[in-house]
Design a protein around this motif. Structure first.
Motif, PDB file in Angstrom:
ATOM      1  N   ALA A   1       0.820  -1.222   0.000  1.00 40.39           N
ATOM      2  CA  ALA A   1       0.000   0.000   0.000  1.00 40.39           C
ATOM      3  C   ALA A   1       0.854   1.272   0.000  1.00 40.39           C
ATOM      4  O   ALA A   1       0.390   2.334  -0.389  1.00 40.39           O
ATOM      5  CB  ALA A   1      -0.926  -0.008   1.215  1.00 40.39           C
ATOM      6  N   PHE A   2       2.106   1.157   0.436  1.00 41.90           N
ATOM      7  CA  PHE A   2       2.978   2.331   0.484  1.00 41.90           C
ATOM      8  C   PHE A   2       3.844   2.450  -0.778  1.00 41.90           C
ATOM      9  O   PHE A   2       4.685   3.345  -0.872  1.00 41.90           O
ATOM     10  CB  PHE A   2       3.823   2.314   1.769  1.00 41.90           C
ATOM     11  N   LYS A   3       3.660   1.513  -1.729  1.00 48.53           N
ATOM     12  CA  LYS A   3       4.224   1.635  -3.080  1.00 48.53           C
ATOM     13  C   LYS A   3       5.741   1.858  -3.113  1.00 48.53           C
ATOM     14  O   LYS A   3       6.262   2.549  -4.000  1.00 48.53           O
ATOM     15  CB  LYS A   3       3.552   2.787  -3.842  1.00 48.53           C
ATOM     16  N   GLY A   4       6.443   1.338  -2.128  1.00 49.25           N
ATOM     17  CA  GLY A   4       7.900   1.516  -2.119  1.00 49.25           C
ATOM     18  C   GLY A   4       8.321   2.949  -1.809  1.00 49.25           C
ATOM     19  O   GLY A   4       9.478   3.319  -2.021  1.00 49.25           O
ATOM     20  N   ARG A   5       7.370   3.757  -1.303  1.00 52.09           N
ATOM     21  CA  ARG A   5       7.649   5.125  -0.854  1.00 52.09           C
ATOM     22  C   ARG A   5       8.444   5.945  -1.875  1.00 52.09           C
ATOM     23  O   ARG A   5       9.391   6.650  -1.560  1.00 52.09           O
ATOM     24  CB  ARG A   5       8.369   5.107   0.504  1.00 52.09           C
ATOM     25  N   GLY A   6       7.994   5.802  -3.140  1.00 49.11           N
ATOM     26  CA  GLY A   6       8.632   6.542  -4.229  1.00 49.11           C
ATOM     27  C   GLY A   6       7.641   7.447  -4.920  1.00 49.11           C
ATOM     28  O   GLY A   6       6.680   7.919  -4.308  1.00 49.11           O
ATOM     29  N   TYR A   7       7.811   7.646  -6.219  1.00 51.97           N
ATOM     30  CA  TYR A   7       7.092   8.710  -6.937  1.00 51.97           C
ATOM     31  C   TYR A   7       6.118   8.165  -7.973  1.00 51.97           C
ATOM     32  O   TYR A   7       5.721   8.859  -8.889  1.00 51.97           O
ATOM     33  CB  TYR A   7       8.120   9.684  -7.518  1.00 51.97           C
ATOM     34  N   VAL A   8       5.777   6.869  -7.800  1.00 50.83           N
ATOM     35  CA  VAL A   8       4.715   6.261  -8.599  1.00 50.83           C
ATOM     36  C   VAL A   8       3.558   5.992  -7.644  1.00 50.83           C
ATOM     37  O   VAL A   8       3.774   5.555  -6.512  1.00 50.83           O
ATOM     38  CB  VAL A   8       5.208   4.931  -9.236  1.00 50.83           C
ATOM     39  N   ALA A   9       2.353   6.276  -8.099  1.00 52.42           N
ATOM     40  CA  ALA A   9       1.139   6.010  -7.313  1.00 52.42           C
ATOM     41  C   ALA A   9       1.186   6.691  -5.938  1.00 52.42           C
ATOM     42  O   ALA A   9       0.652   6.166  -4.961  1.00 52.42           O
ATOM     43  CB  ALA A   9       0.902   4.498  -7.165  1.00 52.42           C
ATOM     44  N   LYS A  10       1.842   7.838  -5.860  1.00 54.75           N
ATOM     45  CA  LYS A  10       1.873   8.675  -4.660  1.00 54.75           C
ATOM     46  C   LYS A  10       2.463   7.999  -3.434  1.00 54.75           C
ATOM     47  O   LYS A  10       2.059   8.274  -2.289  1.00 54.75           O
ATOM     48  CB  LYS A  10       0.455   9.182  -4.324  1.00 54.75           C
TER      49      LYS A  10
ATOM     50  N   SER B   1      13.224  16.350  -9.722  1.00 53.44           N
ATOM     51  CA  SER B   1      13.073  15.709 -11.020  1.00 53.44           C
ATOM     52  C   SER B   1      13.344  14.221 -10.836  1.00 53.44           C
ATOM     53  O   SER B   1      14.280  13.845 -10.128  1.00 53.44           O
ATOM     54  CB  SER B   1      14.087  16.319 -12.004  1.00 53.44           C
ATOM     55  N   VAL B   2      12.505  13.385 -11.435  1.00 53.91           N
ATOM     56  CA  VAL B   2      12.705  11.941 -11.254  1.00 53.91           C
ATOM     57  C   VAL B   2      12.185  11.171 -12.474  1.00 53.91           C
ATOM     58  O   VAL B   2      11.140  11.495 -13.051  1.00 53.91           O
ATOM     59  CB  VAL B   2      12.023  11.448  -9.942  1.00 53.91           C
ATOM     60  N   ASN B   3      12.941  10.161 -12.885  1.00 50.44           N
ATOM     61  CA  ASN B   3      12.488   9.269 -13.948  1.00 50.44           C
ATOM     62  C   ASN B   3      11.729   8.117 -13.313  1.00 50.44           C
ATOM     63  O   ASN B   3      12.238   7.454 -12.412  1.00 50.44           O
ATOM     64  CB  ASN B   3      13.689   8.744 -14.741  1.00 50.44           C
ATOM     65  N   THR B   4      10.470   7.900 -13.766  1.00 47.27           N
ATOM     66  CA  THR B   4       9.624   6.883 -13.124  1.00 47.27           C
ATOM     67  C   THR B   4       9.165   5.818 -14.127  1.00 47.27           C
ATOM     68  O   THR B   4       9.213   6.024 -15.342  1.00 47.27           O
ATOM     69  CB  THR B   4       8.372   7.539 -12.501  1.00 47.27           C
ATOM     70  N   PHE B   5       8.687   4.693 -13.574  1.00 45.80           N
ATOM     71  CA  PHE B   5       8.229   3.561 -14.389  1.00 45.80           C
ATOM     72  C   PHE B   5       6.825   3.159 -13.946  1.00 45.80           C
ATOM     73  O   PHE B   5       6.634   2.166 -13.261  1.00 45.80           O
ATOM     74  CB  PHE B   5       9.219   2.399 -14.255  1.00 45.80           C
TER      75      PHE B   5
ATOM     76  N   GLY C   1      10.474   3.163  -4.726  1.00 48.38           N
ATOM     77  CA  GLY C   1       9.182   3.169  -5.402  1.00 48.38           C
ATOM     78  C   GLY C   1       8.894   1.905  -6.183  1.00 48.38           C
ATOM     79  O   GLY C   1       9.182   0.806  -5.730  1.00 48.38           O
ATOM     80  N   MET C   2       8.325   2.082  -7.382  1.00 50.72           N
ATOM     81  CA  MET C   2       7.843   0.943  -8.164  1.00 50.72           C
ATOM     82  C   MET C   2       8.572   0.819  -9.493  1.00 50.72           C
ATOM     83  O   MET C   2       9.025   1.799 -10.070  1.00 50.72           O
ATOM     84  CB  MET C   2       6.346   1.102  -8.426  1.00 50.72           C
ATOM     85  N   LEU C   3       8.655  -0.422  -9.973  1.00 50.63           N
ATOM     86  CA  LEU C   3       9.163  -0.694 -11.311  1.00 50.63           C
ATOM     87  C   LEU C   3       8.034  -1.410 -12.045  1.00 50.63           C
ATOM     88  O   LEU C   3       7.891  -2.626 -11.958  1.00 50.63           O
ATOM     89  CB  LEU C   3      10.442  -1.549 -11.234  1.00 50.63           C
ATOM     90  N   GLY C   4       7.182  -0.613 -12.680  1.00 52.75           N
ATOM     91  CA  GLY C   4       5.987  -1.158 -13.312  1.00 52.75           C
ATOM     92  C   GLY C   4       4.810  -1.117 -12.344  1.00 52.75           C
ATOM     93  O   GLY C   4       4.894  -0.527 -11.266  1.00 52.75           O
ATOM     94  N   ARG C   5       3.729  -1.771 -12.740  1.00 51.20           N
ATOM     95  CA  ARG C   5       2.498  -1.666 -11.956  1.00 51.20           C
ATOM     96  C   ARG C   5       2.466  -2.582 -10.748  1.00 51.20           C
ATOM     97  O   ARG C   5       1.702  -2.362  -9.814  1.00 51.20           O
ATOM     98  CB  ARG C   5       1.287  -1.982 -12.847  1.00 51.20           C
TER      99      ARG C   5
END
Ligand SMILES: [Zn+2]
Length: 432
Positions: free
Chosen positions: A40-49, A82-86, A260-264
């Motif tokens: 639920a915390f999505k890896g605490r990154g910049y995908v899915a908040k 600035s961040v590159n996300t997946f 964060g996340m690498l894909g969905r």
């Protein structure tokens, strides 16, 4: 050796007096680490908040303990990075073999999006050890992927290694070369990161036994990636007033962000890095809410650490407290192991405080070892230290080696020294 270690540890626990950080707090700690590391915390990154969810959780914990918000009534300090996300599709097939994301392969943090099926030109290190061979390869590869078998890295002469490394760097990031993408076969552990920019081509690191790099003829890749040049994230900051009335502060920090996340589906839990340090700090929050400290004590949970200490840099640029009034700052990053003790970055710089910490440990026998280290700009203490703030960055040693991978999970994090380490730090803060 192993047996001796276990005996020593159990002796430590026998000698430890009953203290605030008892069973109740270990229950709290395990629960919080599990929560922060959960899907639920999505890896605490910049995908899915992920960062928003984690920072909201921490602010709630601050509020429960009655901390004073540090930013004009708010716990949050917004800043942009600035961040590159997946955030979308991430799938790779070599010939007909579908690879498992983050287990068999990683997408480099700088990769742009790419979709399609491409020819692969396999090459080994000897195939790029001269400029002539390298130019030949690039000429052949215009519409293909290059697959570098890097499993024998480091076996060449130093001069040859230097040439090969320069060529690998060019394959990774040179704007002047034109081919579709790079696959690197490696036997090294797959370690992910987050970065602020995109390179011109995707790079895929593969570590999979039983797959012969020389036999790969095609790659089918479905990779979405999105550069977010002005993503708004936030630090969380609060304070407990000291009883002395002095305007100087002690500062306790930990970064809450991770990769964060690498894909969905695939996310990086970051239990040790740094749900553990965040939880350590939240224990301090709870402790000092019950035991008023002598000095004003400020708690900051940083975002953006993994991309280059961006949260602490933003704080130092727009400080919510007077940096000159900081008596001392301790940053906790990687607090989840400790069977070999702890290491203190800046120990040699602030030798007097290090010696006090080390003597407290000798006196109370709390962690197996307190090791000293020189300065190292590896975590969020650094931007403060560069501004002249006396500071330590402390991390635990030994135990599980999962780091920046999908195996850094709450279930396997031992928390060996957690309770005693906490007691040691409370005693250390009492020396001010
Ligand atoms: Zn970290």
């Amino acid at each position: 050796m192993q047996v001796k270690k276990i005996l020593t540890l159990s002796l430590f626990s026998l000698l430890t007096p009953a203290f605030h950080a008892g069973a109740q707090d270990m229950d709290y700690s395990r629960k919080v680490i599990k929560t922060l590391s959960s899907p639920a915390f999505k890896g605490r990154g910049y995908v899915a908040k992920g960062d928003q969810i984690a920072s909201a959780f921490i602010a709630k914990e601050f509020e429960k303990s009655g901390l004073i918000p540090l930013n004009k009534g708010s716990y949050f300090q917004d800043f942009e990075l600035s961040v590159n996300t997946f955030p979308g599709k991430v799938a790779v097939k070599l010939n007909n073999t579908k690879l498992k994301t983050a287990a068999d392969y990683l997408v480099d943090a700088t990769s742009p999006a790419i979709h399609g099926k491409f020819n692969v030109i396999p090459v080994n290190r000897a195939g790029i050890n001269t400029p002539e061979k390298f130019e030949d390869l690039i000429r052949q590869a215009a519409t293909s992927f290059i697959l570098l078998d890097n499993r024998d890295a480091g076996k060449e002469s130093t001069a040859e290694q230097r040439t090969i490394s320069a060529h690998v760097r060019a394959l990774r990031s040179s704007e002047k070369l034109h081919f579709k993408g790079l696959v690197i076969f490696t036997t090294e552990k797959l370690t992910w990161t987050t970065l602020t920019y995109q390179n011109p081509r995707p790079v895929i690191q593969v570590n999979k036994q039983g797959l012969d790099p020389g036999s790969i003829q095609t790659i089918t890749i479905d990779l979405d990636s999105k550069l977010r040049p002005d993503y708004q994230t936030r630090n969380v900051a609060g304070m407990i007033k000291g009883y002395s009335g002095s305007d100087s502060t002690l500062v306790i920090t930990a970064h809450f962000d991770h990769l964060g996340m690498l894909g969905r589906k695939v996310y990086f839990p970051g239990a040790n890095d740094n749900a553990s340090g965040t939880t350590f700090m939240l224990n301090m929050v709870r402790y000092y809410a019950q035991h008023q400290p002598k000095y004003n004590t400020v708690f900051i949970a940083f975002s953006g650490e993994e991309i280059g200490l961006l949260g602490s840099r933003a704080f130092v640029k727009n400080p919510l407290i007077d940096l000159k009034k900081i008596r001392f700052l301790v940053n906790f990053d990687l607090a989840g192991t400790g069977e070999e003790g702890i290491k203190v970055v800046n120990g040699t710089i602030f030798r007097n405080k290090f010696d006090q910490l080390s003597q407290l440990n000798t006196k109370y026998q709390l962690v197996p070892k307190v090791e000293i280290r020189d300065e190292a700009c590896k975590s969020d203490h650094c931007p403060f230290y560069q501004q002249g703030v006396p500071s330590f960055f402390i991390y635990t040693l030994g135990g599980i080696q999962a780091y920046h991978d999908i195996y850094d999970k709450a279930e396997t994090l031992p928390l060996t020294a957690f309770k005693n380490y906490f007691q040691l730090m409370i005693k250390f803060f009492d020396t001010f």
